[in-house]
Design a protein around this motif. Structure first.
Motif, PDB file in Angstrom:
ATOM      1  N   GLU A  86      -4.861 -22.264 -13.616  1.00  0.00           N
ATOM      2  CA  GLU A  86      -5.969 -23.214 -13.695  1.00  0.00           C
ATOM      3  C   GLU A  86      -7.130 -22.767 -12.814  1.00  0.00           C
ATOM      4  O   GLU A  86      -8.301 -22.861 -13.208  1.00  0.00           O
ATOM      5  CB  GLU A  86      -5.488 -24.604 -13.279  1.00  0.00           C
ATOM      6  N   ALA A  87      -6.810 -22.286 -11.611  1.00  0.00           N
ATOM      7  CA  ALA A  87      -7.862 -21.818 -10.705  1.00  0.00           C
ATOM      8  C   ALA A  87      -8.571 -20.591 -11.267  1.00  0.00           C
ATOM      9  O   ALA A  87      -9.759 -20.373 -11.005  1.00  0.00           O
ATOM     10  CB  ALA A  87      -7.269 -21.501  -9.335  1.00  0.00           C
ATOM     11  N   ALA A  88      -7.852 -19.781 -12.044  1.00  0.00           N
ATOM     12  CA  ALA A  88      -8.413 -18.523 -12.542  1.00  0.00           C
ATOM     13  C   ALA A  88      -9.106 -18.667 -13.888  1.00  0.00           C
ATOM     14  O   ALA A  88      -9.822 -17.747 -14.313  1.00  0.00           O
ATOM     15  CB  ALA A  88      -7.301 -17.477 -12.658  1.00  0.00           C
ATOM     16  N   ARG A  89      -8.924 -19.799 -14.558  1.00  0.00           N
ATOM     17  CA  ARG A  89      -9.363 -19.927 -15.947  1.00  0.00           C
ATOM     18  C   ARG A  89     -10.844 -19.565 -16.135  1.00  0.00           C
ATOM     19  O   ARG A  89     -11.194 -18.736 -16.974  1.00  0.00           O
ATOM     20  CB  ARG A  89      -9.099 -21.351 -16.441  1.00  0.00           C
ATOM     21  N   ALA A  90     -11.725 -20.187 -15.386  1.00  0.00           N
ATOM     22  CA  ALA A  90     -13.161 -19.959 -15.568  1.00  0.00           C
ATOM     23  C   ALA A  90     -13.545 -18.529 -15.211  1.00  0.00           C
ATOM     24  O   ALA A  90     -14.363 -17.902 -15.899  1.00  0.00           O
ATOM     25  CB  ALA A  90     -13.958 -20.952 -14.727  1.00  0.00           C
ATOM     26  N   GLU A  91     -12.964 -17.997 -14.142  1.00  0.00           N
ATOM     27  CA  GLU A  91     -13.326 -16.647 -13.706  1.00  0.00           C
ATOM     28  C   GLU A  91     -12.803 -15.594 -14.675  1.00  0.00           C
ATOM     29  O   GLU A  91     -13.464 -14.569 -14.902  1.00  0.00           O
ATOM     30  CB  GLU A  91     -12.788 -16.385 -12.297  1.00  0.00           C
ATOM     31  N   LEU A  92     -11.622 -15.800 -15.245  1.00  0.00           N
ATOM     32  CA  LEU A  92     -11.110 -14.856 -16.243  1.00  0.00           C
ATOM     33  C   LEU A  92     -12.029 -14.806 -17.455  1.00  0.00           C
ATOM     34  O   LEU A  92     -12.328 -13.731 -17.989  1.00  0.00           O
ATOM     35  CB  LEU A  92      -9.693 -15.252 -16.663  1.00  0.00           C
ATOM     36  N   ALA A  93     -12.495 -15.981 -17.892  1.00  0.00           N
ATOM     37  CA  ALA A  93     -13.406 -16.028 -19.040  1.00  0.00           C
ATOM     38  C   ALA A  93     -14.722 -15.326 -18.717  1.00  0.00           C
ATOM     39  O   ALA A  93     -15.256 -14.569 -19.546  1.00  0.00           O
ATOM     40  CB  ALA A  93     -13.656 -17.478 -19.441  1.00  0.00           C
ATOM     41  N   ALA A  94     -15.265 -15.559 -17.512  1.00  0.00           N
ATOM     42  CA  ALA A  94     -16.526 -14.923 -17.128  1.00  0.00           C
ATOM     43  C   ALA A  94     -16.361 -13.412 -17.014  1.00  0.00           C
ATOM     44  O   ALA A  94     -17.239 -12.639 -17.421  1.00  0.00           O
ATOM     45  CB  ALA A  94     -17.018 -15.504 -15.804  1.00  0.00           C
ATOM     46  N   ALA A  98     -18.222 -10.480 -19.288  1.00  0.00           N
ATOM     47  CA  ALA A  98     -19.002  -9.384 -18.712  1.00  0.00           C
ATOM     48  C   ALA A  98     -18.510  -8.024 -19.204  1.00  0.00           C
ATOM     49  O   ALA A  98     -19.292  -7.083 -19.324  1.00  0.00           O
ATOM     50  CB  ALA A  98     -18.932  -9.445 -17.188  1.00  0.00           C
ATOM     51  N   LEU A  99     -17.216  -7.922 -19.505  1.00  0.00           N
ATOM     52  CA  LEU A  99     -16.617  -6.643 -19.887  1.00  0.00           C
ATOM     53  C   LEU A  99     -16.476  -6.493 -21.403  1.00  0.00           C
ATOM     54  O   LEU A  99     -15.827  -5.546 -21.872  1.00  0.00           O
ATOM     55  CB  LEU A  99     -15.237  -6.503 -19.241  1.00  0.00           C
ATOM     56  N   ALA A 100     -17.062  -7.418 -22.165  1.00  0.00           N
ATOM     57  CA  ALA A 100     -16.866  -7.420 -23.613  1.00  0.00           C
ATOM     58  C   ALA A 100     -17.339  -6.128 -24.269  1.00  0.00           C
ATOM     59  O   ALA A 100     -16.817  -5.734 -25.316  1.00  0.00           O
ATOM     60  CB  ALA A 100     -17.593  -8.617 -24.239  1.00  0.00           C
ATOM     61  N   GLY A 101     -18.301  -5.437 -23.672  1.00  0.00           N
ATOM     62  CA  GLY A 101     -18.810  -4.199 -24.253  1.00  0.00           C
ATOM     63  C   GLY A 101     -18.061  -2.966 -23.815  1.00  0.00           C
ATOM     64  O   GLY A 101     -18.470  -1.840 -24.136  1.00  0.00           O
ATOM     65  N   THR A 102     -16.971  -3.124 -23.077  1.00  0.00           N
ATOM     66  CA  THR A 102     -16.176  -1.992 -22.595  1.00  0.00           C
ATOM     67  C   THR A 102     -14.795  -2.036 -23.235  1.00  0.00           C
ATOM     68  O   THR A 102     -14.443  -2.950 -23.959  1.00  0.00           O
ATOM     69  CB  THR A 102     -16.026  -2.042 -21.067  1.00  0.00           C
ATOM     70  N   ASP A 103     -13.986  -1.030 -22.919  1.00  0.00           N
ATOM     71  CA  ASP A 103     -12.600  -0.989 -23.389  1.00  0.00           C
ATOM     72  C   ASP A 103     -11.635  -1.525 -22.333  1.00  0.00           C
ATOM     73  O   ASP A 103     -10.422  -1.338 -22.450  1.00  0.00           O
ATOM     74  CB  ASP A 103     -12.203   0.449 -23.739  1.00  0.00           C
ATOM     75  N   CYS A 104     -12.157  -2.171 -21.300  1.00  0.00           N
ATOM     76  CA  CYS A 104     -11.323  -2.616 -20.183  1.00  0.00           C
ATOM     77  C   CYS A 104     -10.575  -3.897 -20.534  1.00  0.00           C
ATOM     78  O   CYS A 104     -11.058  -4.725 -21.305  1.00  0.00           O
ATOM     79  CB  CYS A 104     -12.179  -2.860 -18.943  1.00  0.00           C
ATOM     80  N   ARG A 105      -9.430  -4.043 -19.919  1.00  0.00           N
ATOM     81  CA  ARG A 105      -8.649  -5.276 -20.056  1.00  0.00           C
ATOM     82  C   ARG A 105      -8.483  -5.936 -18.695  1.00  0.00           C
ATOM     83  O   ARG A 105      -8.264  -5.259 -17.688  1.00  0.00           O
ATOM     84  CB  ARG A 105      -7.269  -4.981 -20.631  1.00  0.00           C
ATOM     85  N   VAL A 106      -8.578  -7.247 -18.694  1.00  0.00           N
ATOM     86  CA  VAL A 106      -8.330  -8.034 -17.481  1.00  0.00           C
ATOM     87  C   VAL A 106      -6.895  -8.534 -17.538  1.00  0.00           C
ATOM     88  O   VAL A 106      -6.467  -9.122 -18.535  1.00  0.00           O
ATOM     89  CB  VAL A 106      -9.307  -9.230 -17.407  1.00  0.00           C
TER      90      VAL A 106
END
Length: 413
Positions: A86-94, A98-106
């Motif tokens: 729950e604490a990470a939800r908003a930050e994971l989405a943000a 930010a990384l949508a144009g890369t091949d990186c995974r969170v």
């Protein structure tokens, strides 16, 4: 039996190792073939991880199993880490945006290395290792998959970056990952935030990015777990308040510092082990009533810490049910209520009692957070002639919440 590592005599060879890949290749040859510690070629965290892995994994060329945990264990892991998610939800989405144009995974794991969240990536076919690794429920702890950034963080609690051939198993040599820890209100590791990419290097400072988001998630988690602690926010510059760089401290009802985030620890020092040495006066330079009075101000106020350092500070108290009783705000009675009726205990002892002091000015039990809350509730009820609805409006809470608080203390409206 493995041979003990020898001191490296590699000065001539290091002169010809100019690229990162060449340095890692030389480090692997020294460590795995010659039994020499490759100091200076790879980071000490990687060397220590190689040493731990070699005790249980002799063959660096073997296949690595990325089997998911059982559904029951996954369900239990998600349940145990509900607060973290729950604490990470908003930050994971943000972060993913930010990384949508890369091949990186969170990737977010729990303290044991079980993946709790991972970015869905449409290019999975071009990422054969991430396709099987980056799945919710997979355990990527160091004991399972060898040297990785999230594995090192889970083992040591320290942020780490592992690139290419620094991974223990050769199967992972196309991987690059950066990870940072997330701690809970007790100072224990709560989870690990990781950023991974396959078949290419990061085109940006991944360590800084993952560290920034991990800090933000940790700050959210600390505040969510703070319960009825008085939360202090402070920094040398008021512009840093409300950012990941703000210092946070949780103050317990007995006037001791219960927890600090990393920014606060850098400003006032790490918390002493002995509870008797955690008093706010000694660590922060101000007693509990003085900190409570900060809540009267909407804006940050200039304060001077025990060290003499000047900071800007805010204070707020949110109870376990999420209700802010504004403990340090003096309630103003309505115009039609006699002043004598509106005042209770604070009027008997003057301003000192309102601030949590006895008649002689010394701190007493009334200075605790719970007592201060009870005093404000009594003030509100007296100011509104016992009318719970009016008192609730003055406190900024619902009538049902105030009823629950009164019942919890065994009091009637």
């Amino acid at each position: 039996m493995t041979q003990p590592l020898r001191r490296a005599d590699t000065a001539p060879r290091q002169l010809f190792s100019t690229t990162p890949a060449q340095r890692v290749a030389l480090a692997r040859r020294q460590f795995f073939e010659e039994g020499v510690r490759p100091s200076g070629l790879v980071g000490e965290a990687v060397i220590q991880s190689w040493m731990r892995c070699r005790r249980s994994h002799e063959d660096t060329r073997r296949a690595v199993a990325f089997d998911a945990v059982t559904p029951s264990r996954l369900h239990a892991a998600l349940g145990r880490n509900r607060e973290l998610l729950e604490a990470a939800r908003a930050e994971l989405a943000a972060m993913e945006d930010a990384l949508a144009g890369t091949d990186c995974r969170v990737i977010l794991t729990d303290r044991e290395g079980v993946v709790l969240h991972v970015t869905h990536h449409p290019a999975a076919a071009a990422q054969p290792v991430l396709r099987v690794t980056a799945r919710v429920g997979v355990n990527i702890a160091e004991q399972r998959v060898g040297t990785t950034a999230p594995g090192i963080v889970a083992s040591t609690g320290q942020a780490c970056t592992v690139m290419g051939g620094e991974h223990y198993f050769e199967l992972l040599h196309e991987m690059h990952c950066a990870a940072a820890p997330i701690h809970d209100v007790h100072g224990r590791l709560a989870g690990v935030l990781d950023l991974s990419v396959e078949a290419r290097r990061f085109g940006f400072d991944a360590a800084q990015m993952v560290g920034l988001y991990a800090t933000t998630i940790e700050n959210r988690l600390l505040q969510a777990q703070a319960g009825e602690h008085l939360i202090l926010r402070f920094q040398a510059s008021p512009a840093l308040l409300g950012t990941p760089l703000e210092a946070l401290a949780g103050i317990a009802a007995d006037g001791t510092v219960a927890w600090l985030n990393d920014a606060a620890a850098r400003l006032i020092g790490r918390l002493p082990q002995a509870p008797g040495e955690r008093g706010v006066a000694g660590l922060l330079g101000h007693d509990l009533p003085a900190l409570l009075r900060l809540g009267r101000h909407e804006d940050a106020q200039p304060m001077r810490l025990a060290s003499g350092l000047g900071v800007w500070m805010r204070a707020s108290l949110r109870a376990a049910d999420g209700v802010d009783f504004r403990h340090a705000v003096a309630l103003q009675p309505p115009a039609d209520v006699p002043e004598a009726q509106a005042r209770t205990a604070p009027a008997e002892h003057g301003e000192a009692a309102a601030a949590g002091h006895g008649a002689d000015g010394s701190p007493d039990a009334a200075g605790t957070l719970r007592d201060h809350e009870q005093r404000l509730v009594r003030q509100a009820l007296a100011a509104h002639g016992g009318n719970v609805s009016g008192a609730a409006r003055a406190l900024g809470v619902s009538r049902g919440t105030l009823y629950r608080r009164l019942r919890g203390r065994g009091e009637g409206p």
